[in-house]
Design an enzyme around this catalytic site. Structure first.
Site, mmCIF file in Angstrom:
data_model
loop_
_atom_site.group_PDB
_atom_site.id
_atom_site.type_symbol
_atom_site.label_atom_id
_atom_site.label_comp_id
_atom_site.label_asym_id
_atom_site.label_seq_id
_atom_site.Cartn_x
_atom_site.Cartn_y
_atom_site.Cartn_z
ATOM 1 N N SER A 234 0.480 -1.356 0.294
ATOM 2 C CA SER A 234 -0.049 -0.052 -0.264
ATOM 3 C C SER A 234 0.522 1.471 -0.447
ATOM 4 O O SER A 234 1.934 1.477 0.083
ATOM 5 C CB SER A 234 -0.950 0.179 1.507
ATOM 6 O OG SER A 234 -1.961 -0.637 1.064
ATOM 7 N N SER A 272 -2.873 -3.374 -2.867
ATOM 8 C CA SER A 272 -2.174 -2.148 -3.005
ATOM 9 C C SER A 272 -3.283 -0.947 -2.220
ATOM 10 O O SER A 272 -3.945 -0.759 -3.296
ATOM 11 C CB SER A 272 -1.458 -1.756 -3.403
ATOM 12 O OG SER A 272 -0.901 -0.624 -3.212
ATOM 13 N N ASP A 274 -4.084 2.608 -2.133
ATOM 14 C CA ASP A 274 -3.390 3.607 -2.714
ATOM 15 C C ASP A 274 -4.325 4.544 -1.925
ATOM 16 O O ASP A 274 -5.281 4.491 -3.200
ATOM 17 C CB ASP A 274 -2.916 3.155 -3.687
ATOM 18 C CG ASP A 274 -2.271 2.031 -3.669
ATOM 19 O OD1 ASP A 274 -1.382 2.050 -3.622
ATOM 20 O OD2 ASP A 274 -1.984 1.398 -4.825
#
Length: 349
Positions: A234, A272, A274
């Site tokens: 992340s 991830s 983000d």
């Protein structure tokens, strides 16, 4: 609390991102009034974690909110308080970053801080984000306490913040290498006024490290490196500016912040989370920068985030963690050799 930088930043190695000038220290604290604090929890073995707080000093009596927006590149994460920021377009707390399983304790601690400042308040929106440092730290122990969070917030300063293995970046890994906290800034002219943009990143995402367009894969630079992929890749990005912008425009900045991850080789994988948060510290009542003249601010965001991401890796040190796993630091000499061969280093390097 802030600690000194232990390794070279990107520019120290001749890695200069873009032509725009930086702020005085090339950090997010170049934006007037923006403070940063770290608390690091590191026992040298199974615990490598902490808290990083970005504290806009403009928040206080008479001004309890700042224009803000966020952009979710991929929602595999926990960003407490995000829906209210998205709905109302304002930030009303410091931005605290920590480890995934410590988010909720950190949010409660930040709530304590907010309630102490406003004894008559009945609703608060602490904003707390995370990345998963479970590759190197025993994340299930949830070691972050209220004291750790309050220490990061109350001891935040306008000095250049430490980078790499500090605060919320103590146990993170990105692009195959040890990563951590990174920061950078740019100054531009927009709508006839000088504007500062600063970025701070908590890097913990997958892909192949790329600097100035040159791939720097860990299996080539450190063939013996542990290639175990950390869980929960992340990235959290905080963008601050003194440009007079509204929440809609700040959302445009937040999107560019996520775009900048591609420049350093992000894979934007399924796991991830983000996120980018952008806020403005400009005094109320100033004319907004028109959209037709906002492009220089976009350029400042892209370059400052890219360099902050590189700093988050270049400043980090090799770390041995839980269950014997190791994340190796970016080998500076090998990077310089490869970038020099590609003709990418600044002439003064």
């Amino acid at each position: 609390m802030n600690q000194p930088v232990h390794r070279a930043r990107a520019r120290d190695l001749g890695v200069v991102v873009g032509p725009l000038p930086t702020g005085r220290h090339n950090t997010i604290t170049d934006v007037p009034g923006v403070l940063v604090g770290h608390t690091t929890v590191d026992n040298g073995s199974a615990l490598h974690t902490g808290v990083t707080a970005v504290v806009p000093s403009q928040l206080g009596p008479g001004r309890w909110t700042l224009p803000a927006a966020l952009y979710c590149g991929n929602g595999y994460g926990k960003l407490v308080g995000s829906t209210q920021v998205d709905e109302l377009g304002v930030l009303e707390s410091p931005i605290v970053l920590t480890a995934t399983l410590s988010v909720f304790r950190a949010a409660d601690a930040l709530l304590t801080w907010l309630m102490d400042r406003r004894p008559d308040g009945l609703s608060f929106n602490p904003l707390v984000g995370e990345t998963n440092d479970g590759h190197l730290s025993d994340i299930r122990r949830r070691p972050i306490t209220e004291e750790h969070v309050l220490d990061a917030v109350t001891r935040a300063s306008g000095e250049p913040p430490a980078e790499g293995c500090v605060g919320a970046g103590t146990g993170t890994t990105a692009l195959g290498y040890k990563a951590g906290i990174g920061t950078s800034s740019r100054t531009v002219q927009a709508a006839g006024r000088a504007v500062t943009v600063g970025a701070l990143t908590q890097s913990n995402f997958g892909g192949v490290l790329t600097a100035l367009g040159v791939p720097l894969p860990v299996d080539e630079l450190i063939p013996e490196a542990d290639r175990t992929e950390p869980p929960g890749n992340s990235c959290m990005i905080v963008v601050a500016t003194d440009a007079p912008l509204d929440a809609r425009q700040l959302g445009r900045l937040a999107r560019r912040a996520i775009f900048a991850m591609a420049r350093v080789g992000a894979s934007y994988s399924n796991g991830s989370g983000d996120y980018a948060v952008a806020f403005s510290t400009a005094e109320p009542g100033q004319p907004l920068i028109p959209d037709s003249q906002i492009t220089p601010v976009f350029a400042a965001v892209l370059d400052s985030v890219e360099e902050a991401l590189l700093n988050s890796l270049f400043a980090a040190t090799t770390t041995s963690g839980v269950d014997g796993r190791i994340s190796h630091a970016v080998p500076h000499e090998a990077v310089v050799r490869r970038l020099a061969a590609a003709g990418r280093l600044a002439p003064s390097a």
